[in-house]
Design a protein around this motif. Structure first.
Motif, PDB file in Angstrom:
ATOM      1  N   LYS A  42      58.548  57.628  32.011  1.00 56.06           N
ATOM      2  CA  LYS A  42      58.426  58.839  32.824  1.00 56.06           C
ATOM      3  C   LYS A  42      59.278  59.993  32.318  1.00 56.06           C
ATOM      4  O   LYS A  42      59.077  61.129  32.677  1.00 56.06           O
ATOM      5  CB  LYS A  42      58.812  58.534  34.271  1.00 56.06           C
ATOM      6  CG  LYS A  42      57.908  57.549  34.964  1.00 56.06           C
ATOM      7  CD  LYS A  42      56.889  58.232  35.847  1.00 56.06           C
ATOM      8  CE  LYS A  42      57.516  59.321  36.677  1.00 56.06           C
ATOM      9  NZ  LYS A  42      56.787  59.617  37.862  1.00 56.06           N
TER      10      LYS A  42
ATOM     11  N   ALA B 147      55.017  63.877  28.057  1.00 55.76           N
ATOM     12  CA  ALA B 147      53.568  63.670  27.975  1.00 55.76           C
ATOM     13  C   ALA B 147      52.951  63.691  29.370  1.00 55.76           C
ATOM     14  O   ALA B 147      53.525  63.161  30.313  1.00 55.76           O
ATOM     15  CB  ALA B 147      53.272  62.337  27.297  1.00 55.76           C
ATOM     16  N   PRO B 148      51.792  64.316  29.513  1.00 54.03           N
ATOM     17  CA  PRO B 148      51.158  64.329  30.837  1.00 54.03           C
ATOM     18  C   PRO B 148      50.708  62.918  31.216  1.00 54.03           C
ATOM     19  O   PRO B 148      50.288  62.145  30.371  1.00 54.03           O
ATOM     20  CB  PRO B 148      49.947  65.244  30.642  1.00 54.03           C
ATOM     21  CG  PRO B 148      49.658  65.199  29.170  1.00 54.03           C
ATOM     22  CD  PRO B 148      50.971  64.940  28.486  1.00 54.03           C
ATOM     23  N   GLU B 149      50.827  62.598  32.499  1.00 52.02           N
ATOM     24  CA  GLU B 149      50.430  61.275  32.947  1.00 52.02           C
ATOM     25  C   GLU B 149      48.913  61.213  33.121  1.00 52.02           C
ATOM     26  O   GLU B 149      48.304  62.156  33.596  1.00 52.02           O
ATOM     27  CB  GLU B 149      51.113  60.970  34.280  1.00 52.02           C
ATOM     28  CG  GLU B 149      52.615  60.911  34.131  1.00 52.02           C
ATOM     29  CD  GLU B 149      53.293  60.746  35.469  1.00 52.02           C
ATOM     30  OE1 GLU B 149      52.653  60.982  36.499  1.00 52.02           O
ATOM     31  OE2 GLU B 149      54.469  60.369  35.468  1.00 52.02           O
TER      32      GLU B 149
ATOM     33  N   ASN C 230      60.691  53.956  35.556  1.00 48.51           N
ATOM     34  CA  ASN C 230      60.078  53.676  34.262  1.00 48.51           C
ATOM     35  C   ASN C 230      60.557  54.702  33.243  1.00 48.51           C
ATOM     36  O   ASN C 230      60.365  55.890  33.428  1.00 48.51           O
ATOM     37  CB  ASN C 230      58.553  53.770  34.439  1.00 48.51           C
ATOM     38  CG  ASN C 230      57.812  53.326  33.209  1.00 48.51           C
ATOM     39  OD1 ASN C 230      58.328  53.463  32.086  1.00 48.51           O
ATOM     40  ND2 ASN C 230      56.613  52.810  33.399  1.00 48.51           N
TER      41      ASN C 230
ATOM     42  N   GLY D 228      57.325  53.017  39.154  1.00 43.41           N
ATOM     43  CA  GLY D 228      57.163  54.008  38.089  1.00 43.41           C
ATOM     44  C   GLY D 228      58.341  54.962  38.050  1.00 43.41           C
ATOM     45  O   GLY D 228      58.645  55.538  37.020  1.00 43.41           O
ATOM     46  N   ARG D 229      59.004  55.100  39.191  1.00 44.61           N
ATOM     47  CA  ARG D 229      60.132  56.033  39.257  1.00 44.61           C
ATOM     48  C   ARG D 229      61.252  55.636  38.313  1.00 44.61           C
ATOM     49  O   ARG D 229      62.002  56.453  37.830  1.00 44.61           O
ATOM     50  CB  ARG D 229      60.683  56.081  40.680  1.00 44.61           C
ATOM     51  CG  ARG D 229      59.865  57.034  41.520  1.00 44.61           C
ATOM     52  CD  ARG D 229      60.283  56.957  42.957  1.00 44.61           C
ATOM     53  NE  ARG D 229      59.083  56.878  43.786  1.00 44.61           N
ATOM     54  CZ  ARG D 229      59.103  56.930  45.088  1.00 44.61           C
ATOM     55  NH1 ARG D 229      60.234  57.025  45.736  1.00 44.61           N
ATOM     56  NH2 ARG D 229      58.001  56.876  45.755  1.00 44.61           N
TER      57      ARG D 229
END
Lengths: 243, 243
Positions: B10, B14-16, B7, B4-5
């Motif tokens: 990211k 937007a909040p995850e 991605n 995910g780092r």
């Protein structure tokens, strides 16, 4: 609940609501937290505070408890002692349960010494094994009987719950004997699925699940943005809402 | 997820979305069921079938998996082998984890012999104790080191996860030593709350919870109307809907 049989509401034709298993698991968590609060001298707690301690929303706490009745007081919250008594009654642990354990190997011995059972209302009153060196011993104050005496000892001690702590290949045979002896609920530590009649409850303990949860948490830590990572783990944005 | 780092999503503000803990627990259940299906020679499974095996709705299965991506094929369902690989990757168990265990008493020995850990990708590679009679032994092929060698052995074996299987009064001291040694996740069997830095994950195993769930099930059995009582328990009618 036990006294539901005499509940006039049962006469209605309306279908009964089902309590999801997850709600019942959370009852145990609420109970532990309330017991801790009482030890710390707290008399009352709000749904917000109780939820915060466990990483749940206050709405979740209220909704879970609402399955079983009305427990809070406006402007006060929950009375800890009262809610502990109510939750124990719901879980059935307001009275002590005599429990049998089958298998007195390393796992059985560890469980015989596990203080958490006694604290929560479970007394292991008899252990069973087939090893000549083990049968007749007393472990943590509990006598180990030969497995052939299962029915007799279960009846004598009015035992309804049993723990299966034998190797996987022996588990089904033990379960069959427990069912024949009239046991109503089995906690199964053997990593196999037991085939049981629908009248007997079973909870399987899969310890690898806990390690998997830990592995998930450590693996996904890099993406955790907030210190609430114990309850939820944040992942890269997707188009789905959280539950 | 780990990658995910990198991605690009990211980068957005937007909040995850958070993945509820309950969803992660269900991943383990899906994994076990899929592994069983593969052993039985099944190549595919629908969300309906997978849900049915576990007592969940098909919508629940789809929603849970949708947190992590798109895994099903229209008209086919899930490919078992493919979904197992995906779930293991999500859980972080697609690679084997070397694990340390502290405490080689009855519980530690039982855990050292627990086949379920190895099956799911966890190898206990080192045990620690302070008992002179135990240190230096090999239990289930695993060497028991003196606890004073923790940091050294953890570093040598690149161990990130540890199991605490010591008596309650010793648990916090052990946890502190594990943190100092660089351990990132602790599975705690001691019936105490550990105080840990937020960078270290903790999963507590409370075996009494499982017995409480069994006690609930047996206590409320009289009101269970259907044989699906393993998943949900029916209670007298109340004004609340089930979740």
């Amino acid at each position: 609940m036990k006294n539901g049989r005499n509940n006039p509401a049962k006469q209605s034709a309306a279908p009964e609501p089902a309590v999801p298993k997850a709600v019942v698991s959370r009852l145990s968590l609420y109970l532990r937290e309330l017991q801790r609060l009482i030890r710390d001298g707290r008399a009352t707690v709000s749904s917000h505070q109780l939820g915060r301690l466990l990483g749940f929303t206050d709405a979740q706490v209220r909704k879970d408890l609402a399955y079983f009745g009305q427990f809070g007081y406006p402007g006060i919250g929950y009375r800890c002692e009262e809610l502990v008594a109510a939750v124990r009654k719901i879980l059935g642990t307001h009275e002590r349960w005599p429990v049998a354990i089958v298998g007195a190997g390393n796992l059985g011995r560890a469980l015989l010494g596990y203080k958490g059972f006694t604290q929560q209302g479970f007394n292991i009153v008899a252990a069973f094994d087939i090893e000549p060196a083990t049968v007749g011993q007393s472990i943590e104050g509990v006598r180990v009987y030969h497995a052939s005496r299962l029915s007799e000892v279960v009846a004598e001690n009015k035992i309804r719950l049993a723990i299966v702590a034998v190797p996987a290949p022996a588990a089904q045979g033990v379960a069959d004997k427990l069912v024949a002896a009239g046991i109503e609920g089995i906690l199964n530590f053997a990593p196999v699925t037991l085939s049981l009649p629908p009248t007997v409850s079973m909870v399987g303990v899969d310890l690898a699940i806990e390690l998997e949860q830990l592995s998930f948490s450590v693996t996904n830590r890099g993406d955790a943005k907030e210190p609430d990572a114990k309850e939820t783990v944040r992942l890269p944005t997707r188009s789905h809402r959280s539950a």
